[in-house]
Structure formats: structure tokens, C-alpha cells
Design a protein around this motif. Structure first.
Motif, mmCIF file in Angstrom:
data_model
loop_
_atom_site.group_PDB
_atom_site.id
_atom_site.type_symbol
_atom_site.label_atom_id
_atom_site.label_comp_id
_atom_site.label_asym_id
_atom_site.label_seq_id
_atom_site.Cartn_x
_atom_site.Cartn_y
_atom_site.Cartn_z
ATOM 1 N N SER A 26 -32.379 15.768 -0.848
ATOM 2 C CA SER A 26 -31.806 17.115 -0.866
ATOM 3 C C SER A 26 -31.211 17.500 0.487
ATOM 4 C CB SER A 26 -32.853 18.145 -1.302
ATOM 5 O OG SER A 26 -33.895 18.229 -0.352
ATOM 6 N N CYS A 27 -31.712 16.951 1.571
ATOM 7 C CA CYS A 27 -31.135 17.265 2.878
ATOM 8 C C CYS A 27 -29.712 16.738 2.997
ATOM 9 C CB CYS A 27 -31.991 16.671 4.001
ATOM 10 S SG CYS A 27 -33.465 17.635 4.357
ATOM 11 N N PHE A 28 -29.461 15.609 2.405
ATOM 12 C CA PHE A 28 -28.154 14.979 2.546
ATOM 13 C C PHE A 28 -27.236 15.200 1.360
ATOM 14 C CE2 PHE A 28 -30.793 12.982 5.659
ATOM 15 C CZ PHE A 28 -29.956 12.936 6.752
ATOM 16 N N GLN A 166 -23.395 29.202 4.421
ATOM 17 C CA GLN A 166 -24.758 29.714 4.282
ATOM 18 C C GLN A 166 -25.671 28.638 3.694
ATOM 19 O OE1 GLN A 166 -25.794 32.508 5.646
ATOM 20 N NE2 GLN A 166 -27.868 31.931 5.070
ATOM 21 N N GLU A 167 -25.132 27.832 2.781
ATOM 22 C CA GLU A 167 -25.910 26.725 2.204
ATOM 23 C C GLU A 167 -26.361 25.766 3.301
ATOM 24 O OE1 GLU A 167 -25.313 22.808 -0.658
ATOM 25 O OE2 GLU A 167 -23.922 24.483 -0.919
ATOM 26 N N LEU A 168 -25.478 25.517 4.265
ATOM 27 C CA LEU A 168 -25.833 24.619 5.368
ATOM 28 C C LEU A 168 -26.936 25.228 6.228
ATOM 29 C CD1 LEU A 168 -22.321 23.293 6.447
ATOM 30 C CD2 LEU A 168 -23.937 22.302 4.811
ATOM 31 N N LEU A 173 -33.103 25.719 7.468
ATOM 32 C CA LEU A 173 -34.314 26.522 7.268
ATOM 33 C C LEU A 173 -35.355 25.780 6.430
ATOM 34 C CD1 LEU A 173 -32.755 30.058 6.702
ATOM 35 C CD2 LEU A 173 -34.020 29.246 8.707
ATOM 36 N N GLU A 174 -34.880 24.869 5.583
ATOM 37 C CA GLU A 174 -35.779 24.048 4.764
ATOM 38 C C GLU A 174 -36.409 22.916 5.576
ATOM 39 O OE1 GLU A 174 -33.260 22.674 1.597
ATOM 40 O OE2 GLU A 174 -33.026 24.696 0.761
ATOM 41 N N GLY A 175 -35.985 22.758 6.824
ATOM 42 C CA GLY A 175 -36.533 21.713 7.677
ATOM 43 C C GLY A 175 -35.673 20.468 7.795
ATOM 44 N N CYS A 176 -34.479 20.512 7.255
ATOM 45 C CA CYS A 176 -33.582 19.366 7.360
ATOM 46 C C CYS A 176 -33.058 19.269 8.796
ATOM 47 C CB CYS A 176 -32.409 19.520 6.404
ATOM 48 S SG CYS A 176 -32.883 19.468 4.651
#
Length: 184
Positions: A26-28, A166-168, A173-176
Motif C-alpha cells: 500500500s505504501c508504493f 493529499q493522498e501522498l 501519516l500512515e508511516g510510509c
């Protein structure tokens, strides 16, 4: 490029002892094709020529993860901020101030970002120096922290905005790691 980004992310996670397999993909993966550079006009810390020069010296690295750590360490050495297997605080601050300070809108936040990121390295340094025959992760951790904080706090005058940008920010914020949203 995706393969290198994945290794960078895995390295970041291994270094900070976080279980990454749950969100690596999900990070990439994003619904946007935008990258951080499309959203916030941030100065670069190193040139593409420097990356090319360092890539040619990675023949001794045994894994892709080690190659990336060595690449970032090589860049830090070329920038004269990583000496004797340690980050040189004064040289790093001087480079950082020159690059970030050249963009007036970042000046109000640049000191706090540097202090937060540099002071956050102390927990990693002892662990990182336990094997001096391997490349250091410390330069990569510092760069990731600085880039993440600058992007998250991008001044309104430099922010290109929109839902895709904003998605980036949400990825971070999710830790990516920053590299998951960056153009290399």
C-alpha cells in the motif's frame, strides 16, 4: 524504479524494527500518478550525477537493500556530511541551511525540522555502528525524516494541492517512507 523503491522502504522498516509486510504494497501503490515533486516545490539535496557516480561504486554490496544503504552513504560522503562513519552535524546543518534556506518559504520551519530529525538519530547510531563493515543506514534515515517533515509542512505558497497530493500526505501519516511518494 519500483524495485528500488521497495528495497528502500524495506530498509527503512528493518532499520526501525517495524513489521512492514502488512503495508509495504500500500505504501508504493497509489490511485494517483502524482509524486511529491508535483505537490510541493522542495529543493533537492543531491544531483542525479551524484547518484550515477555512486551507483558505479556499489559492486561490493551483496543485496539490493545493502546497495541502497551504500548508495545513500556514498551520496552523504560526497556531500561531506558523513565522515568517519558518523554524520557531521555542522556540515549537515550547513548543507541543509544552504539548500532549504535558499527557498524563503521553508525558512520558518527549517530549524525545527532539522532539530527534530537530527536528534531522532541518537537511538539508531549505536545500533548502526555495531557492524562497521556494512554501510550505514543513518544518512538514509536523516534524509527520509527531513524530506517527510518538509513535505508534510509544505508552505502554502509552494503547495500545488488537490486530492491527489493529499493522498501522498496521508501515505506519510500512515508511516510510509518519503521515497514511496518521491520521484527518484
Amino acid at each position: 524504479m519500483f524495485k528500488l523503491n521497495c528495497y528502500i522502504f524495506v530498509l527503512s522498516c528493518l532499520t526501525i524494527s517495524v513489521h512492514c509486510s502488512e503495508f509495504l504494497r500500500s505504501c508504493f501503490e497509489a490511485t494517483t500518478s502524482k509524486k511529491a515533486d508535483d505537490c510541493c516545490l522542495m529543493p533537492r539535496f543531491y544531483s542525479s550525477q551524484m547518484v550515477s557516480d555512486c551507483l558505479t561504486s556499489l559492486s561490493n554490496a551483496t543485496s539490493d537493500t545493502e546497495k541502497y544503504m551504500c548508495l545513500v552513504e556514498c551520496i552523504a560522503k560526497k556531500l561531506n556530511v558523513f565522515k568517519n562513519n558518523q554524520m557531521d552535524r555542522e556540515a549537515t546543518l550547513k548543507l541543509y541551511t544552504a539548500r532549504i534556506g535558499s527557498v524563503a518559504h521553508f525558512v520558518p520551519i527549517m530549524d525545527s525540522v532539522f532539530e527534530q530529525c537530527y536528534s531522532g538519530l541518537s537511538g539508531y547510531v549505536a545500533h548502526d555502528q555495531s557492524n562497521p563493515s556494512k554501510c550505514s543506514a543513518v544518512p538514509m534515515l536523516l534524509l527520509n525524516c527531513i524530506q517527510t517533515r518538509l513535505f508534510q509542512n509544505c508552505p502554502a505558497q509552494l503547495w500545488q494541492g488537490g486530492a491527489e497530493c493529499q493522498e501522498l500526505k496521508e501515505k506519510l501519516l500512515e508511516g510510509c517512507p518519503f521515497v514511496a511518494i518521491a520521484s527518484l
